[in-house]
Design a protein around this motif. Structure first.
Motif, mmCIF file in Angstrom:
data_model
loop_
_atom_site.group_PDB
_atom_site.id
_atom_site.type_symbol
_atom_site.label_atom_id
_atom_site.label_comp_id
_atom_site.label_asym_id
_atom_site.label_seq_id
_atom_site.Cartn_x
_atom_site.Cartn_y
_atom_site.Cartn_z
ATOM 1 N N SER A 64 34.051 48.759 52.471
ATOM 2 C CA SER A 64 32.863 49.526 52.109
ATOM 3 C C SER A 64 32.478 49.285 50.654
ATOM 4 N N ILE A 65 33.473 49.269 49.763
ATOM 5 C CA ILE A 65 33.192 49.019 48.353
ATOM 6 C C ILE A 65 32.697 47.593 48.147
ATOM 7 N N GLY A 66 33.295 46.647 48.882
ATOM 8 C CA GLY A 66 32.849 45.265 48.748
ATOM 9 C C GLY A 66 31.407 45.088 49.147
ATOM 10 N N ASP A 67 30.966 45.826 50.151
ATOM 11 C CA ASP A 67 29.565 45.719 50.552
ATOM 12 C C ASP A 67 28.637 46.347 49.520
ATOM 13 N N ALA A 68 29.120 47.438 48.867
ATOM 14 C CA ALA A 68 28.253 48.140 47.926
ATOM 15 C C ALA A 68 28.284 47.527 46.536
ATOM 16 N N PHE A 69 29.456 47.189 46.046
ATOM 17 C CA PHE A 69 29.583 46.722 44.668
ATOM 18 C C PHE A 69 30.141 45.295 44.559
ATOM 19 N N GLY A 70 30.745 44.830 45.641
ATOM 20 C CA GLY A 70 31.433 43.560 45.536
ATOM 21 C C GLY A 70 32.866 43.775 45.120
ATOM 22 N N LEU A 71 33.773 42.986 45.673
ATOM 23 C CA LEU A 71 35.196 43.132 45.367
ATOM 24 C C LEU A 71 35.539 42.325 44.136
ATOM 25 N N VAL A 72 36.329 42.883 43.252
ATOM 26 C CA VAL A 72 36.773 42.236 42.026
ATOM 27 C C VAL A 72 38.266 42.011 42.139
ATOM 28 N N MET A 73 38.704 40.800 41.899
ATOM 29 C CA MET A 73 40.126 40.491 41.968
ATOM 30 C C MET A 73 40.829 41.062 40.744
ATOM 31 N N ALA A 74 42.051 41.457 40.901
ATOM 32 C CA ALA A 74 42.814 42.044 39.801
ATOM 33 C C ALA A 74 43.102 41.013 38.735
ATOM 34 N N ASN A 75 43.148 41.428 37.497
ATOM 35 C CA ASN A 75 43.388 40.549 36.365
ATOM 36 C C ASN A 75 44.827 40.050 36.394
ATOM 37 N N LYS A 76 44.993 38.730 36.426
ATOM 38 C CA LYS A 76 46.338 38.155 36.473
ATOM 39 C C LYS A 76 47.133 38.495 35.230
ATOM 40 N N GLU A 77 46.443 38.415 34.081
ATOM 41 C CA GLU A 77 47.149 38.698 32.843
ATOM 42 C C GLU A 77 47.607 40.148 32.793
ATOM 43 N N ASN A 78 46.752 41.009 33.303
ATOM 44 C CA ASN A 78 47.107 42.433 33.324
ATOM 45 C C ASN A 78 48.314 42.671 34.199
ATOM 46 N N LYS A 79 48.348 41.998 35.308
ATOM 47 C CA LYS A 79 49.486 42.149 36.205
ATOM 48 C C LYS A 79 50.768 41.616 35.568
ATOM 49 N N LYS A 80 50.610 40.451 34.873
ATOM 50 C CA LYS A 80 51.777 39.879 34.226
ATOM 51 C C LYS A 80 52.279 40.784 33.118
ATOM 52 N N GLU A 81 51.333 41.347 32.365
ATOM 53 C CA GLU A 81 51.721 42.261 31.290
ATOM 54 C C GLU A 81 52.410 43.492 31.851
ATOM 55 N N LYS A 82 51.904 43.959 32.976
ATOM 56 C CA LYS A 82 52.486 45.154 33.601
ATOM 57 C C LYS A 82 53.926 44.895 34.040
ATOM 58 N N LYS A 83 54.152 43.692 34.605
ATOM 59 C CA LYS A 83 55.503 43.363 35.040
ATOM 60 C C LYS A 83 56.452 43.199 33.850
ATOM 61 N N SER A 84 55.945 42.551 32.798
ATOM 62 C CA SER A 84 56.807 42.379 31.638
ATOM 63 C C SER A 84 57.168 43.725 31.031
ATOM 64 N N LYS A 85 56.256 44.645 31.045
ATOM 65 C CA LYS A 85 56.556 45.979 30.518
ATOM 66 C C LYS A 85 57.603 46.662 31.386
ATOM 67 N N PHE A 86 57.502 46.501 32.684
ATOM 68 C CA PHE A 86 58.482 47.100 33.585
ATOM 69 C C PHE A 86 59.877 46.524 33.350
ATOM 70 N N MET A 87 59.881 45.191 33.112
ATOM 71 C CA MET A 87 61.181 44.553 32.877
ATOM 72 C C MET A 87 61.801 45.054 31.580
ATOM 73 N N ARG A 88 60.977 45.253 30.553
ATOM 74 C CA ARG A 88 61.520 45.781 29.306
ATOM 75 C C ARG A 88 62.097 47.180 29.509
ATOM 76 N N LYS A 89 61.413 47.981 30.309
ATOM 77 C CA LYS A 89 61.915 49.328 30.588
ATOM 78 C C LYS A 89 63.225 49.270 31.353
ATOM 79 N N LEU A 90 63.254 48.386 32.363
ATOM 80 C CA LEU A 90 64.421 48.329 33.226
ATOM 81 C C LEU A 90 65.646 47.796 32.492
#
Length: 1167
Positions: free
Chosen positions: A199-225
């Motif tokens: 439904s959102i894709g029809d109304a606004f178009g789907l946007v793929m998630a930022n790869k860098e953001n995902k990588k940064e998120k994982k690196s932050k998780f690894m630092r926490k862990l």
């Protein structure tokens, strides 16, 4: 349903567990991983059989992870659970089965010594039970979000924050046909998110998630862990689209992982790119995802198989298994459809090339069939487009329900997110695909809010649900197109082994109505916390019932007037009250019967108290809410409880014959209950005619009518016992003061103790009583007190026994003398009674004072007793109502009866007090001080026997008297002594006998002595009041003045008084003696030492000479006559009273005759 919930929880736990382990192993946190034999990649690892604790420990240390060791530790943990990480380290789990191990040991287990090297640290992650509740689980994405905080939160990473413990909501479920394909809640949740993305894709178009953001998120998780705090990271860039952050919030709320989100986005974009002029929300989403996403995009093949299975189930459920609009009409097509689904599943087990070809061919054919089945328009197309989900609306509704659940905070399930309004606006995009209208949305959102309230108990959610329910449009408020569309949304459900058609609104609101009805039909089971939601639950029940009735028979409801609707609502409330009250009463009855064996109380008394508690809770907690729909709610419950308890009470009342212990226990409780229930009925409206109907249905218990004769009989028995106790107390009384402070007798204390105990017993019965019964008891007390006073008076002797005999009248001649041997002895002719003398001697001054103090104590206690009875009566019957009459007895009208309750006793006490005071004074003067006062004052001559010697003795006696007598009685006793002293003084002057002779010159000495006596009683202002003393001494002073007059004047006055006023026949007169009285004048002449007076008395009255008589007191002169019981006169006005003996009365009659003859002769020729 419970088993299904457990399976769903198990599936969620295993999914989250696999995702977490896969991330840890693939993130490079562990330096080296030693695989098992035959394992090529992580896809071959069975994550369900790895020990989470072991993997996390290896990740923290950064060492080598042996998968074989992880599997071994997993099985060890299953067989022998690890020690719980407690502060003391002494908590442990049992390995053996507790049920077969017998009773637990009585001794405490020995302490477990845990070394610092082997003891679990605080930061060690905890493992949770396999069958945990949803509130105890957290997804992988939530764990990742927790690690996104700042580095200052590192210390709190290991702290586990448990969710709210949710209530059981299994009984609250949608009345929709079950899924034949076995769809789980996880399947519905993930599919709902796919619909939202489309439904959102029809109304606004789907946007793929930022790869860098995902990588940064994982690196932050690894630092926490790994616990590293030195690494640096770049700030996350801002998202450009407004809905991206909101969509991410929804994703987290729905527990969708980022990988699934990415795959779904890519699949939808791929499917939309392959179509020409096709909108994304018109795609058959499960089919397009099956065609667009391959197994290669999944790191875990088993996860891919589950994902594919879910898509196939959705197609089967939406296009084949719908009970009304599926493919049942074309059995061959349905058979072919199921065969294709089976081929797709079988293809996954075939070799890659063969399996891929079979899957592709099956998908091609499946597309042809599904497009033909799903592409046909729905019966009513409200959107103008082909709706691929309209056939299975019950599936669409449950998908929309999963979307609506995203508005709740996953950590605080009872709270709505701050972005709730934005989320609801975003969810409106799914209405085209799911075929949702505003009415359907309002109904679904109401259901979701109410179900969440049931699970969490949050009152705010209930209020939100009620507000949302009020927004649901009725049939008359909808457009014609929407009405037609809503009528098409029907389903058949089983109800009591029968199929029944339900509309859309009815299928969502009926569970709410049933849930509310179940609680309202026994609302007494609500706890104090739950009762705060009573108003909301009742409102939800009434609103849902109104909407369901409108759906079922909207034509009939639309024609109903407001009065008819109010009457229908009132009837519903009455049903709730009757059902709940009856259930609460049955529980109270069972409880009271169960307690009878353990508690020594009659079950009817326990039941009455329980019923009153039920009525009080209805009146205070529930009636204020119920009365909004039915003003007679209190009267309904009170009338029903009265009838139910009366049914149990009647057999007991029929068997009552005497005032037993059971009667004393049951009757008060039953009467209190009946009065309280009657007050509840009248409290609604004093003059309401409806109340009269409820009152007529309440048959009186007749407790008062049955208990009245029993109580009256008890009162009469008690009064008889009190009389016996009083007589016994008087007989044992020795009239000694109890103590220096308590100077009354013990008998009066005992009398009032018995009376007060009887009063307490009377009122402690708590039986319904009438004023007539209380009056009988009070009259009995009054008679008892009068009997006590009578016995006190009867112990006194006759006052005449205290007086000496009256001397014979003689005449004195100046300087006359008679030979002592020729004098006649004046003696008392009465016989001596030694017993009477002993009685008089026993009546000492202190004992007489104790009697007076006891009577004074009685007056004080009477006031207290009256007040006590008045207060207890007001408490017992403050405002007593009857079923037959409005008010049976008003306490205000009976207050006058209390003020005069013991007036007769007070009169008797006052009379007895006066009599004892008069008796005390006479006894002191004429008995105790006879020798000093009566016999020796002025004997021989005035100058030789003055009054000073008498005053000394009198002062000593008065001091002893004041030490014993109570302060309120002091003046009254002294006044009695004063009057007796004046009587004794007048007796010395007028009846002193032959030994008293006064001359005209003695008048001054007599006046001085009288003044001394007056000053003694006034005591310089500290004694008796001056006016009282002056009034008492005035008559005596006039008599003393006579002794200063000349003889001729006295004789003249005597003749004048004899001519105009005859002397009375009875010398025993009461009242003041006047100085102008003929009798007084004659006696003055008899005691005057004067020749003329002697000549006058000799010639006119033939009186003998005083020298011929000897009136020296002796032992034989003690008085012996019995007491006649004459009344005392007023002490303040009383003068000297002269008492005459038998000889004196005979002499007085002779003197009267001679005096009259002398008066006639004197007038004719002089004397």
């Amino acid at each position: 349903m419970k088993r299904q919930l457990e399976v769903e929880l198990l599936q969620r736990y295993r999914r989250d567990r696999r995702e977490l382990l896969r991330f840890i192993l693939s993130a490079g946190i562990i330096e080296k991983i030693v695989t098992q034999p035959g394992t090529v990649s992580l896809d071959d690892v069975d994550f369900d059989k790895l020990s989470v604790d072991y993997v996390v420990e290896c990740a923290k240390k950064g060492g080598t992870l042996d998968l074989s060791e992880a599997v071994k530790k997993y099985y060890d943990e299953l067989n022998n659970p690890l020690m719980i990480d407690s502060e003391l380290g002494r908590s442990y789990l049992l390995v053996s089965n507790p049920e077969s191990s017998g009773p637990p040991p009585r001794r405490s287990p020995p302490p477990v010594l845990v070394s610092s090297s082997t003891r679990l640290t605080k930061n060690h992650p905890k493992s949770y039970p396999l069958y945990s509740t949803p509130s105890q689980q957290s997804s992988v994405e939530e764990e990742i979000d927790d690690f996104e905080g700042g580095e200052e939160d590192d210390e709190s990473m290991s702290e586990y924050v448990p969710r709210r413990q949710l209530n059981d909501a299994n009984e609250l479920h949608l009345e929709l046909p079950p899924f034949k394909s076995g769809l789980s809640n996880d399947d519905l949740r993930e599919t709902a998110y796919e619909v939202l993305l489309a439904s959102i894709g029809d109304a606004f178009g789907l946007v793929m998630a930022n790869k860098e953001n995902k990588k940064e998120k994982k690196s932050k998780f690894m630092r926490k862990l790994t616990g590293s705090k030195n690494g640096k990271h770049k700030p996350q860039p801002q998202q450009t689209s407004e809905f991206v952050g909101l969509l991410n919030t929804i994703r987290v709320q729905m527990e969708i992982s980022e990988s699934i989100d990415m795959q779904t986005r890519e699949g939808l974009l791929s499917a939309a790119a392959g179509t020409v002029s096709k909108r994304m929300d018109t795609l058959l989403i499960p089919l397009e995802l099956l065609c667009s996403i391959s197994a290669a995009e999944f790191s875990d093949r088993r996860f891919y198989l589950r994902w594919q299975k879910r898509q196939l189930k959705i197609l089967e459920e939406g296009l084949i298994n719908h009970p009304a609009f599926g493919l049942k009409a074309t059995e061959s097509m349905a058979t072919e459809f199921r065969a294709l689904l089976l081929k797709i599943e079988e293809a996954e087990g075939l070799p890659s090339q063969v399996g891929s070809a079979q899957r592709a061919e099956a998908l091609r054919v499946l597309r042809r069939i599904t497009i033909q089945a799903g592409g046909r328009p729905a019966k009513v197309d409200i959107s103008g487009e082909v709706c691929h989900w309209a056939d299975g609306y019950h599936l669409n509704i449950q998908l929309y329900e999963k979307l609506l659940c995203s508005v709740f905070d996953t950590l605080e399930e009872g709270r709505l997110l701050e972005e709730v309004n934005e989320i609801l606006e975003l969810l409106k995009l799914t209405w085209r695909i799911l075929g949702i209208t505003q009415t359907m949305h309002d109904a679904c959102y109401t259901w979701v809010l109410f179900r969440q309230f049931v699970m969490t108990g949050e009152s705010s959610l209930l209020q939100h649900a009620i507000l949302q329910m009020k927004k649901i449009s009725s049939h008359g408020q909808r457009s014609a197109q929407e009405c037609t569309y809503m009528q098409s949304l029907c389903c058949s459900v089983e109800n009591d082994d029968a199929h029944r058609e339900q509309t859309f609104v009815e299928s969502l609101l009926s569970p709410i109505k049933k849930w509310c009805d179940k609680r309202l039909r026994d609302f007494h089971l609500m706890s104090s916390k739950e009762s705060s939601n009573f108003e909301g639950i009742l409102t939800a029940a009434m609103l849902s019932g109104r909407l369901i009735a409108d759906e079922c028979d909207h034509h009939e409801v639309s024609r109903m007037t407001s009065a008819a609707e109010m009457a229908l609502a009132a009837k519903q409330i009455e049903d709730y009250i009757i059902s709940s009250t009856d259930a609460a009463y049955e529980r109270a009855l069972a409880t009271s019967n169960a307690k009878y064996g353990t508690v020594h109380e009659h079950p009817l008394r326990t039941l009455a108290e329980a019923v009153k508690n039920i009525a009080q809770r209805i009146s205070t907690v529930f009636s204020p809410v119920l009365s909004r729909w039915n003003p007679q709610s209190s009267a309904i419950s009170a009338s029903l409880l009265h009838s139910l308890y009366g049914r149990e009470l009647k057999p007991f009342l029929d068997g009552v014959s005497h005032l037993s212990e059971d009667v004393k226990a049951v009757f008060p409780a039953a009467d209190i209950l009946e009065q309280y229930l009657i007050e509840l009925v009248y409290s609604v409206n004093e003059e309401d005619e409806v109340n009269g109907c409820y009152m007529q249905g309440m048959a009186p218990y007749q407790v008062e009518a049955i208990s009245a004769p029993l109580l009256t009989r008890w009162v009469n028995i008690q009064l008889g016992r009190i009389v016996e106790w009083v007589e016994r107390a008087i007989q044992q009384e020795r009239w000694d003061p109890l103590s220096a402070q308590l100077r009354h007798g013990a008998s009066v204390v005992e009398v009032f103790r018995i009376v007060e105990e009887t009063t307490e017993q009377f009122f402690n019965f708590n039986l319904p009583m009438r004023f007539s019964q209380l009056k009988v008891l009070a009259n009995g007390f009054d008679n008892t007190f009068q009997l006590y006073c009578k016995n006190v008076i009867n112990q006194l002797v006759d006052k005449g026994d205290l007086l000496p005999p009256t001397p014979i009248l003689t005449r004195h001649k100046k300087d006359s003398a008679v030979n002592a041997f020729t004098k006649k002895k004046v003696s008392d002719t009465r016989e001596r009674d030694e017993g009477r003398v002993s009685e008089i001697t026993d009546l000492s001054t202190s004992k007489l004072c104790v009697r007076l103090n006891s009577l004074n104590y009685m007056l004080k206690q009477l006031d207290l007793l009256e007040d006590n009875i008045k207060d207890r009566w007001v408490q017992a019957r403050p405002r007593r109502r009857s079923i037959d009459d409005d008010i049976r007895c008003s306490s205000d009208k009976l207050m006058d009866g209390f003020s005069s309750m013991f007036d007769e006793t007070r009169k008797v006490v006052d009379a007895a007090t006066r009599k004892i005071c008069d008796f005390t004074g006479v006894k002191i003067i004429f008995w105790d001080m006879r020798e000093k006062f009566i016999d020796n004052l002025y004997r021989g001559s005035v100058s030789q026997a003055r009054i000073e010697s008498v005053i000394q003795v009198l002062d000593s006696v008065l001091g002893q008297l004041c030490d014993v007598i109570a302060s309120p009685l002091r003046d009254q006793v002294v006044i009695g002594l004063l009057q007796a002293s004046l009587d004794g003084y007048v007796r010395v002057l007028l009846d002193g006998g032959p030994s008293r002779v006064f001359s005209q010159d003695d008048r001054r000495l007599l006046a001085e002595d009288l003044q001394i006596l007056k000053d003694f009683f006034m005591a310089g202002g500290d004694g008796l009041p001056k006016n009282v003393v002056e009034n008492a001494f005035a008559p005596v002073e006039q008599i003393v003045k006579l002794y200063g007059l000349k003889t001729e004047v006295i004789i003249e006055s005597l003749m004048h008084e004899s001519e105009h006023n005859s002397i009375g026949d009875d010398p025993k007169r009461y009242g003041s003696r006047s100085s102008r009285d003929a009798d007084t004048l004659l006696r003055v002449l008899c005691h005057r030492s004067d020749k003329e007076a002697s000549k006058f008395l000799k010639k006119q009255y033939r009186l003998p000479k005083s020298a011929a008589y000897d009136d020296t007191p002796g032992k034989e002169s003690s008085p012996m006559s019995p007491f006649t019981g004459a009344s005392m006169t007023d002490l303040l006005k009383r003068s000297a009273s002269i008492r005459w003996g038998t000889d004196g009365q005979r002499s007085f009659r002779m003197l009267k005759q001679r005096l009259q003859e002398a008066t006639i002769e004197f007038r004719q020729g002089g004397w």
